[in-house]
Enzyme design. Structure first.
Site, PDB file in Angstrom:
ATOM      1  N   ASP A 105      -5.364   1.549 -29.871  1.00 35.95           N
ATOM      2  CA  ASP A 105      -4.921   2.752 -30.049  1.00 35.95           C
ATOM      3  C   ASP A 105      -5.821   3.663 -30.179  1.00 35.95           C
ATOM      4  O   ASP A 105      -6.907   3.887 -30.666  1.00 35.95           O
ATOM      5  CB  ASP A 105      -4.314   2.970 -31.678  1.00 35.95           C
ATOM      6  CG  ASP A 105      -3.821   4.536 -31.590  1.00 35.95           C
ATOM      7  OD1 ASP A 105      -3.508   5.227 -30.519  1.00 35.95           O
ATOM      8  OD2 ASP A 105      -2.984   4.419 -32.545  1.00 35.95           O
ATOM      9  N   PHE A 121       1.196   7.908 -40.142  1.00 34.91           N
ATOM     10  CA  PHE A 121       1.971   8.352 -41.235  1.00 34.91           C
ATOM     11  C   PHE A 121       1.964  10.012 -41.071  1.00 34.91           C
ATOM     12  O   PHE A 121       0.729  10.363 -40.488  1.00 34.91           O
ATOM     13  CB  PHE A 121       1.612   7.835 -42.782  1.00 34.91           C
ATOM     14  CG  PHE A 121       0.128   8.280 -42.878  1.00 34.91           C
ATOM     15  CD1 PHE A 121      -0.130   9.334 -43.577  1.00 34.91           C
ATOM     16  CD2 PHE A 121      -0.756   7.301 -42.703  1.00 34.91           C
ATOM     17  CE1 PHE A 121      -1.429   9.521 -43.766  1.00 34.91           C
ATOM     18  CE2 PHE A 121      -2.074   7.612 -43.096  1.00 34.91           C
ATOM     19  CZ  PHE A 121      -2.424   8.813 -43.776  1.00 34.91           C
ATOM     20  N   LEU A 122       2.690  10.713 -41.691  1.00 33.70           N
ATOM     21  CA  LEU A 122       2.446  12.006 -42.164  1.00 33.70           C
ATOM     22  C   LEU A 122       2.515  12.401 -43.530  1.00 33.70           C
ATOM     23  O   LEU A 122       3.698  11.642 -44.086  1.00 33.70           O
ATOM     24  CB  LEU A 122       3.597  12.839 -41.373  1.00 33.70           C
ATOM     25  CG  LEU A 122       3.508  14.398 -41.257  1.00 33.70           C
ATOM     26  CD1 LEU A 122       4.214  14.910 -40.316  1.00 33.70           C
ATOM     27  CD2 LEU A 122       4.132  15.140 -42.865  1.00 33.70           C
ATOM     28  N   HIS A 162      -1.873  11.033 -39.435  1.00 30.88           N
ATOM     29  CA  HIS A 162      -2.520   9.858 -38.958  1.00 30.88           C
ATOM     30  C   HIS A 162      -1.738   9.300 -37.842  1.00 30.88           C
ATOM     31  O   HIS A 162      -0.760   8.767 -37.855  1.00 30.88           O
ATOM     32  CB  HIS A 162      -2.774   8.777 -39.913  1.00 30.88           C
ATOM     33  CG  HIS A 162      -3.270   7.616 -39.504  1.00 30.88           C
ATOM     34  ND1 HIS A 162      -3.067   6.307 -39.833  1.00 30.88           N
ATOM     35  CD2 HIS A 162      -4.491   7.044 -38.526  1.00 30.88           C
ATOM     36  CE1 HIS A 162      -3.811   5.375 -39.285  1.00 30.88           C
ATOM     37  NE2 HIS A 162      -4.742   5.966 -38.526  1.00 30.88           N
ATOM     38  N   ASN A 178     -11.164   5.640 -33.504  1.00 28.74           N
ATOM     39  CA  ASN A 178     -11.306   4.516 -32.524  1.00 28.74           C
ATOM     40  C   ASN A 178     -11.812   4.963 -31.112  1.00 28.74           C
ATOM     41  O   ASN A 178     -11.013   5.723 -30.517  1.00 28.74           O
ATOM     42  CB  ASN A 178     -10.054   3.920 -32.289  1.00 28.74           C
ATOM     43  CG  ASN A 178      -9.200   2.939 -33.220  1.00 28.74           C
ATOM     44  OD1 ASN A 178     -10.117   2.792 -34.272  1.00 28.74           O
ATOM     45  ND2 ASN A 178      -8.315   2.149 -33.180  1.00 28.74           N
ATOM     46  N   MET A 230      -0.349   4.549 -49.240  1.00 27.73           N
ATOM     47  CA  MET A 230       0.795   5.513 -49.274  1.00 27.73           C
ATOM     48  C   MET A 230       1.187   5.483 -50.865  1.00 27.73           C
ATOM     49  O   MET A 230       1.776   6.746 -51.198  1.00 27.73           O
ATOM     50  CB  MET A 230       2.160   5.384 -48.681  1.00 27.73           C
ATOM     51  CG  MET A 230       2.729   3.968 -48.785  1.00 27.73           C
ATOM     52  SD  MET A 230       4.101   3.861 -47.877  1.00 27.73           S
ATOM     53  CE  MET A 230       4.654   2.034 -47.983  1.00 27.73           C
ATOM     54  N   HIS A 259     -13.225   4.394 -42.295  1.00 28.15           N
ATOM     55  CA  HIS A 259     -12.119   5.298 -41.782  1.00 28.15           C
ATOM     56  C   HIS A 259     -10.815   5.080 -42.764  1.00 28.15           C
ATOM     57  O   HIS A 259      -9.968   6.005 -42.610  1.00 28.15           O
ATOM     58  CB  HIS A 259     -11.769   4.813 -40.480  1.00 28.15           C
ATOM     59  CG  HIS A 259     -10.928   3.746 -40.359  1.00 28.15           C
ATOM     60  ND1 HIS A 259     -11.099   2.341 -41.044  1.00 28.15           N
ATOM     61  CD2 HIS A 259      -9.689   3.640 -39.749  1.00 28.15           C
ATOM     62  CE1 HIS A 259     -10.076   1.571 -40.877  1.00 28.15           C
ATOM     63  NE2 HIS A 259      -9.197   2.121 -40.082  1.00 28.15           N
ATOM     64  N   GLY A 316      -8.696  -0.337 -45.533  1.00 28.25           N
ATOM     65  CA  GLY A 316      -8.834  -1.351 -45.026  1.00 28.25           C
ATOM     66  C   GLY A 316      -7.869  -2.282 -45.723  1.00 28.25           C
ATOM     67  O   GLY A 316      -7.620  -2.734 -46.614  1.00 28.25           O
ATOM     68  N   LYS A 327       6.749   7.596 -42.936  1.00 28.96           N
ATOM     69  CA  LYS A 327       6.184   6.355 -42.177  1.00 28.96           C
ATOM     70  C   LYS A 327       7.009   5.986 -40.757  1.00 28.96           C
ATOM     71  O   LYS A 327       8.130   6.254 -40.885  1.00 28.96           O
ATOM     72  CB  LYS A 327       6.277   5.139 -42.890  1.00 28.96           C
ATOM     73  CG  LYS A 327       5.433   5.218 -44.125  1.00 28.96           C
ATOM     74  CD  LYS A 327       3.882   5.413 -43.875  1.00 28.96           C
ATOM     75  CE  LYS A 327       3.333   3.707 -43.585  1.00 28.96           C
ATOM     76  NZ  LYS A 327       1.815   4.005 -43.281  1.00 28.96           N
TER      77      LYS A 327
END
Length: 479
Positions: free
Chosen positions: A94, A203-204, A233, A328, A379, A402, A405, A478
């Site tokens: 991505d 997600f938002l 994201h 990324n 979340m 970032h 993890g 999601k």
């Protein structure tokens, strides 16, 4: 394979150079987090990256490190532009996956009575899920323009304002893009996915600023306790995925002719100075620009939905972009190495750029405070806003973690969540969630991730970035 770690201080662990490693490995972690890190194969991947030609300094890993394709997620590696390599596995499938945070003038208590309706309206307005398509359907000419111009293309079409570009890493356009190197398959996959969230961990999130750690920097970022924010994201969708796949295959085929000895074929790469290396960089820039355009359009969809759903005007909403940062990517950057300023290709795979106060790469309005560093958690807990700190340039080629993890694979998470109503569990904790897929909800259960507070504390204590504010989720979409 047993990896021997030497603890340097409270936040750093060394993997001494051994075998074919050209440089040592260096892990930023606490004593508590290193126990989980040692359980998976990500440390082996750190040593594998350390064997690649032209690597400089250390093969680095952030505290959110976990196993990834070839390179670990949470990995940072810098390569000499003349002797070094570029690897799609060091960027990730991505390309330019990243975060975009918007601030508002709203106070959380003001929207709580309408939160469920607002979430439902956003769920309708923002396409999400595997293979979802968006409101924008591109002609081939338009797709070429997106690949070249990035977020600037979206702004020209009316999705946002010119000042958004000043608050986006690299102004939302990575130089060097060349759409002529892309496959027909990549172009086809990019036609109708602009303005879509995607699936997996994308997600938002509607959030409230829960705690401010640094009042001075928070003021510079226009952040205050009780404020409503929105975090997006997402990345380059199928367009970037196809570009990564195309070049991994070609680099795999050409490995024998390039005479690069690899411990793992997932590290397939090309010399930066080679034709193949240059073509990948051009293709990667196209995907990076697509991702910035995507997040720019997503932000505009959120902006319009807030106004419509809450029946308020733009002034009352006061939505502004705080910052958009990718995690990324590979970039040619100037860094001080062994006392000399040199050009290096810095791979950040699951790692965020973190520039300190005064750096010319920061927008003028944040230059005294440092670059905003956006760190989402799971979340069910928190996300964080940090500011770049001088230690990042000294220790990590201007990089920070970032996210939280993972500590569970997706299949492990699904097994753990079997029989549970995840959305109800979260609602009991005051967090509304809507998702396109039940499996995604299970894959993304909060316990599948490390404690983001511990992860952020490591980068704060190590001097890579400075804590500014903590954000608590109120409602989540999601894919």
């Amino acid at each position: 394979m047993q990896i021997k770690l030497e603890q340097l201080d409270d936040n750093r662990w060394l993997i001494p150079k051994a075998g074919k490693m050209r440089v040592p490995g260096l892990i930023f972690s606490s004593k508590a987090l290193i126990k989980d890190i040692e359980k998976d194969q990500s440390l082996v991947q750190v040593t594998n990256v350390a064997t690649l030609p032209g690597i400089r300094g250390y093969s680095l890993a952030m505290p959110d490190i976990h196993w990834g394709y070839g390179f670990p997620i949470g990995g940072v590696a810098a390569f000499d532009v003349d002797e070094g390599i570029i690897s799609p596995g060091g960027v990730g499938y991505d390309i330019n996956c990243g975060c975009r945070l918007m601030t508002t003038s709203l106070i959380a208590n003001e929207i709580m009575p309408n939160l469920r309706k607002l979430l439902s309206d956003l769920f309708i307005a923002v396409p999400a899920g595997v293979g979802s398509t968006g409101v924008v359907h591109l002609s081939k000419k338009e797709e070429t323009e997106v690949a070249l111009e990035g977020a600037a293309w979206a702004v020209k079409q009316g999705f946002g304002r010119p000042e958004d570009l000043e608050r986006t890493e690299d102004h939302g356009t990575l130089e060097g893009a060349d759409p002529s190197v892309l496959s027909d398959r990549a172009m086809k996959r990019g036609i109708d996915q602009l303005g879509t969230l995607g699936s997996g961990n994308h997600f938002l999130e509607i959030q409230v600023v829960d705690k401010v750690y640094d009042l001075q920097i928070a003021r510079a970022f226009r952040i205050f306790e009780g404020q409503v924010t929105v975090l997006i994201h997402s990345g380059s969708r199928g367009f970037g995925h196809q570009i990564c796949d195309d070049f991994l295959k070609e680099m795999g085929r050409q490995l024998p002719s390039q005479k690069i000895d690899l411990p793992d074929r997932q590290l397939a790469c090309a010399l930066l100075r080679s034709d193949l290396g240059r073509r990948y960089l051009s293709a990667m820039a196209c995907a990076a620009n697509y991702a910035w355009a995507n997040r720019q359009i997503l932000m505009h969809l959120v902006y319009e939905t807030f106004i419509r759903s809450l029946s308020i005007g733009p002034k009352e909403l006061g939505m502004e972009l705080l910052y958009d940062v990718c995690h990324n990517i590979a970039k040619i950057e100037r860094h001080t190495y062994k006392g000399r300023e040199v050009s290096l290709c810095v791979h950040r795979k699951g790692a965020t750029r973190s520039l300190p106060p005064g750096h010319p790469g920061i927008p003028p309005l944040y230059r005294q405070a440092g670059q905003p560093v956006l760190i989402p958690g799971d979340m069910g807990t928190y996300s964080f806003i940090l500011a770049g700190a001088p230690g990042a340039m000294e220790k990590s080629f201007g990089s920070s973690c970032h996210g939280a993890g993972r500590v569970m694979s997706r299949s492990q998470a699904v097994k753990t969540a079997k029989g549970r109503a995840i959305h109800r569990e979260l609602e009991d904790r005051g967090i509304l969630v809507q998702s396109k897929g039940k499996r995604t909800m299970k894959e993304e259960i909060p316990e599948a991730y490390k404690d983001v507070s511990q992860v952020v504390e490591v980068v704060h204590q190590a001097g890579l970035a400075k804590k500014v504010a903590r954000l608590k989720p109120l409602a989540v979409i999601k894919g």
